[in-house]
Write an enzyme that holds these catalytic residues in place. Sequence first.
Site, PDB file in Angstrom:
ATOM      1  N   ARG A   1       0.832  -1.085   0.016  1.00  0.00           N
ATOM      2  CA  ARG A   1      -0.151  -0.153   0.091  1.00  0.00           C
ATOM      3  C   ARG A   1       0.921   1.126   0.027  1.00  0.00           C
ATOM      4  O   ARG A   1       2.081   1.156  -0.015  1.00  0.00           O
ATOM      5  CB  ARG A   1      -0.875  -0.055   1.081  1.00  0.00           C
ATOM      6  CG  ARG A   1      -0.233  -0.148   2.445  1.00  0.00           C
ATOM      7  CD  ARG A   1      -0.569   0.403   3.718  1.00  0.00           C
ATOM      8  NE  ARG A   1      -0.640   1.732   3.575  1.00  0.00           N
ATOM      9  CZ  ARG A   1       0.470   2.591   3.823  1.00  0.00           C
ATOM     10  NH1 ARG A   1       1.544   2.098   3.950  1.00  0.00           N
ATOM     11  NH2 ARG A   1       0.297   3.786   3.483  1.00  0.00           N
ATOM     12  N   GLY A   2       0.321   2.481  -0.149  1.00  0.00           N
ATOM     13  CA  GLY A   2       0.931   3.570  -0.223  1.00  0.00           C
ATOM     14  C   GLY A   2       1.293   4.045  -1.787  1.00  0.00           C
ATOM     15  O   GLY A   2       1.754   2.996  -2.369  1.00  0.00           O
ATOM     16  N   ALA A   3       0.916   5.173  -2.154  1.00  0.00           N
ATOM     17  CA  ALA A   3       0.783   5.362  -3.643  1.00  0.00           C
ATOM     18  C   ALA A   3       2.251   4.922  -4.426  1.00  0.00           C
ATOM     19  O   ALA A   3       1.914   4.464  -5.581  1.00  0.00           O
ATOM     20  CB  ALA A   3       0.469   6.838  -3.876  1.00  0.00           C
TER      21      ALA A   3
ATOM     22  N   GLN B   1      -3.341   3.027   9.685  1.00  0.00           N
ATOM     23  CA  GLN B   1      -2.094   3.241   9.006  1.00  0.00           C
ATOM     24  C   GLN B   1      -0.903   3.950  10.105  1.00  0.00           C
ATOM     25  O   GLN B   1      -0.066   3.756  10.087  1.00  0.00           O
ATOM     26  CB  GLN B   1      -2.059   3.705   7.642  1.00  0.00           C
ATOM     27  CG  GLN B   1      -2.613   2.656   6.715  1.00  0.00           C
ATOM     28  CD  GLN B   1      -4.151   2.982   6.376  1.00  0.00           C
ATOM     29  OE1 GLN B   1      -4.659   3.209   7.299  1.00  0.00           O
ATOM     30  NE2 GLN B   1      -4.677   2.601   5.125  1.00  0.00           N
TER      31      GLN B   1
ATOM     32  N   ASP C   1      -1.962  10.756  -2.775  1.00  0.00           N
ATOM     33  CA  ASP C   1      -2.404   9.853  -3.542  1.00  0.00           C
ATOM     34  C   ASP C   1      -2.652  10.060  -5.093  1.00  0.00           C
ATOM     35  O   ASP C   1      -2.460   9.183  -6.219  1.00  0.00           O
ATOM     36  CB  ASP C   1      -3.784   8.921  -3.279  1.00  0.00           C
ATOM     37  CG  ASP C   1      -3.042   7.960  -1.853  1.00  0.00           C
ATOM     38  OD1 ASP C   1      -3.348   8.476  -0.956  1.00  0.00           O
ATOM     39  OD2 ASP C   1      -2.940   6.853  -2.172  1.00  0.00           O
TER      40      ASP C   1
ATOM     41  N   ASN D   1      -5.842  12.438  -0.668  1.00  0.00           N
ATOM     42  CA  ASN D   1      -5.087  11.476   0.421  1.00  0.00           C
ATOM     43  C   ASN D   1      -5.843  11.033   1.176  1.00  0.00           C
ATOM     44  O   ASN D   1      -7.203  11.221   1.077  1.00  0.00           O
ATOM     45  CB  ASN D   1      -3.994  12.464   1.374  1.00  0.00           C
ATOM     46  CG  ASN D   1      -2.976  11.585   1.996  1.00  0.00           C
ATOM     47  OD1 ASN D   1      -2.270  10.739   1.601  1.00  0.00           O
ATOM     48  ND2 ASN D   1      -2.621  11.902   3.296  1.00  0.00           N
ATOM     49  N   LYS D   2      -5.265  10.086   2.142  1.00  0.00           N
ATOM     50  CA  LYS D   2      -5.999   9.321   3.251  1.00  0.00           C
ATOM     51  C   LYS D   2      -7.250  10.037   3.746  1.00  0.00           C
ATOM     52  O   LYS D   2      -7.065  10.932   4.280  1.00  0.00           O
ATOM     53  CB  LYS D   2      -5.231   8.727   4.246  1.00  0.00           C
ATOM     54  CG  LYS D   2      -5.842   7.858   5.336  1.00  0.00           C
ATOM     55  CD  LYS D   2      -6.669   6.599   4.546  1.00  0.00           C
ATOM     56  CE  LYS D   2      -5.905   5.697   3.833  1.00  0.00           C
ATOM     57  NZ  LYS D   2      -6.820   4.769   2.974  1.00  0.00           N
TER      58      LYS D   2
HETATM   59  O1  MRU Z   1      -5.094   3.168   1.591  1.00  0.00           O
HETATM   60  P1  MRU Z   1      -3.550   3.398   1.626  1.00  0.00           P
HETATM   61  O2  MRU Z   1      -2.815   2.858   2.966  1.00  0.00           O
HETATM   62  O3  MRU Z   1      -3.009   3.068   0.564  1.00  0.00           O
HETATM   63  O4  MRU Z   1      -3.214   5.163   1.710  1.00  0.00           O
HETATM   64  C1  MRU Z   1      -2.191   5.469   1.827  1.00  0.00           C
HETATM   65  C2  MRU Z   1      -2.064   7.005   2.056  1.00  0.00           C
HETATM   66  O5  MRU Z   1      -3.066   7.455   1.919  1.00  0.00           O
HETATM   67  C3  MRU Z   1      -0.620   7.830   1.848  1.00  0.00           C
HETATM   68  O6  MRU Z   1      -0.688   9.015   2.662  1.00  0.00           O
HETATM   69  C4  MRU Z   1      -0.505   8.185   0.284  1.00  0.00           C
HETATM   70  O7  MRU Z   1      -0.568   7.003  -0.514  1.00  0.00           O
HETATM   71  C5  MRU Z   1       1.142   8.643   0.208  1.00  0.00           C
HETATM   72  S1  MRU Z   1       2.201   7.445   0.526  1.00  0.00           S
HETATM   73  C6  MRU Z   1       3.741   8.064   0.150  1.00  0.00           C
END
Ligand code: MRU
Length: 371
Positions: free
Chosen positions: A65-67, A214, A255, A265-266
């Site tokens: 996970r994480g973009a 997270q 994201d 973002n989240k």
């Molecule tokens: O649902 P996730 O855990 O993939 O969400 C992640 C986020 O929202 C992060 O802040 C974003 O992807 C940036 S990661 C460098």
Amino acid sequence: MTTGFEEATPSLLRPRGVPETIAWRGGADGRLTILDQTLLPHAVRHVVCDTAEQVWEAIRSLRVRGAPLIGVAAAYGLCLGVRPRRDAARGALLADVRRVAEYLSSARPTAVNLLWALRRVQARAEQEPGAGCEVWRAMLAEAHAILHEDALACRRIGEHGAGLVPEGGGVLTHCNAGALATAGYGTALALLYVAHERGRRFRVFADETRPLLQGARLTAFELSAAGIDTTVLCDGAAAALLASGRVQMVVVGADRIAANGDTANKIGTYAVALAARAHGVPFYVAAPRSTFDPQAPTGAEIPIEQRDAREVREVAGGVVAAPGAGCFNPAFDVTPAGLVDGIVTEAGVLKPVTAANIAKFLAEQDLQRSA
Ligand code: MRU
């Protein structure tokens, strides 16, 4: 076939104490190893993927996970998906590349890094004039390049942004935009790692980030492993913390960033940005080129993932919501550009956040890549 350092992130480009998130091991017949983030912080276990379906599942379930990391995983997933037919004729292989890329792009809709990485690998396949097996080799080399470039971009983001971290102050972050979300130092957390390496003292406040935690599970895990003072709070406590004067800076990841700077973002990030503005605390986004989407003019065009109601209804496997209640579970929200004081990128800090500054950054980055 490429082997060696390109297949995993060199340790110099990862913060100490944080497990490796992704690696391709074994050359042309290699396998993709992914850290299973659903098990953190209780267990550090890796899963091995040999097929595009396994990578799709790992992305959808947030094992990976994480973009930026989703992009790296998808690039390798595309290589895995077409590998069984790499000896086919070039045309047949390219048709397969399109089909598997389409399939992988359906894993999660919001992080544009997924599409960006798939398009890169697909473009490399189309540019390679050789036979099927040469096309496939070029695709794998591109996936390695994406991993390596992500690690470098993260390091640069950290170096450009470290000076923003307040000496002796507090920094609030939301979700996890750290080493666990990338192939390197992370984005938002890269600023903190580099500031820490440079001897700056500060305290990090990590929103727990309901529903999947997270912040509590991942951000607190990796910052603590790196020896950075970290305090977890409930998401609902963020506004009170900002009002208390204990936070001098907010930094989050992204994201997808639209052409005008609106930032997905989240879920919960928008509320933090509003509270930060109300209390005069600067709010920064940190993200690499791969997170910008010039095709989305504003945040209104960013697709927002809606996830299973069970994530809200249950906590640690037990039902907590009253029977019969509906659930609203968007995984992301959009913070309007007007609330973002700057975007820290691998090329520097974009400030003010305007469509013109973003367009200039994208043009320079894309020119550098094509040179
Ligand atoms: O649902 P996730 O855990 O993939 O969400 C992640 C986020 O929202 C992060 O802040 C974003 O992807 C940036 S990661 C460098």
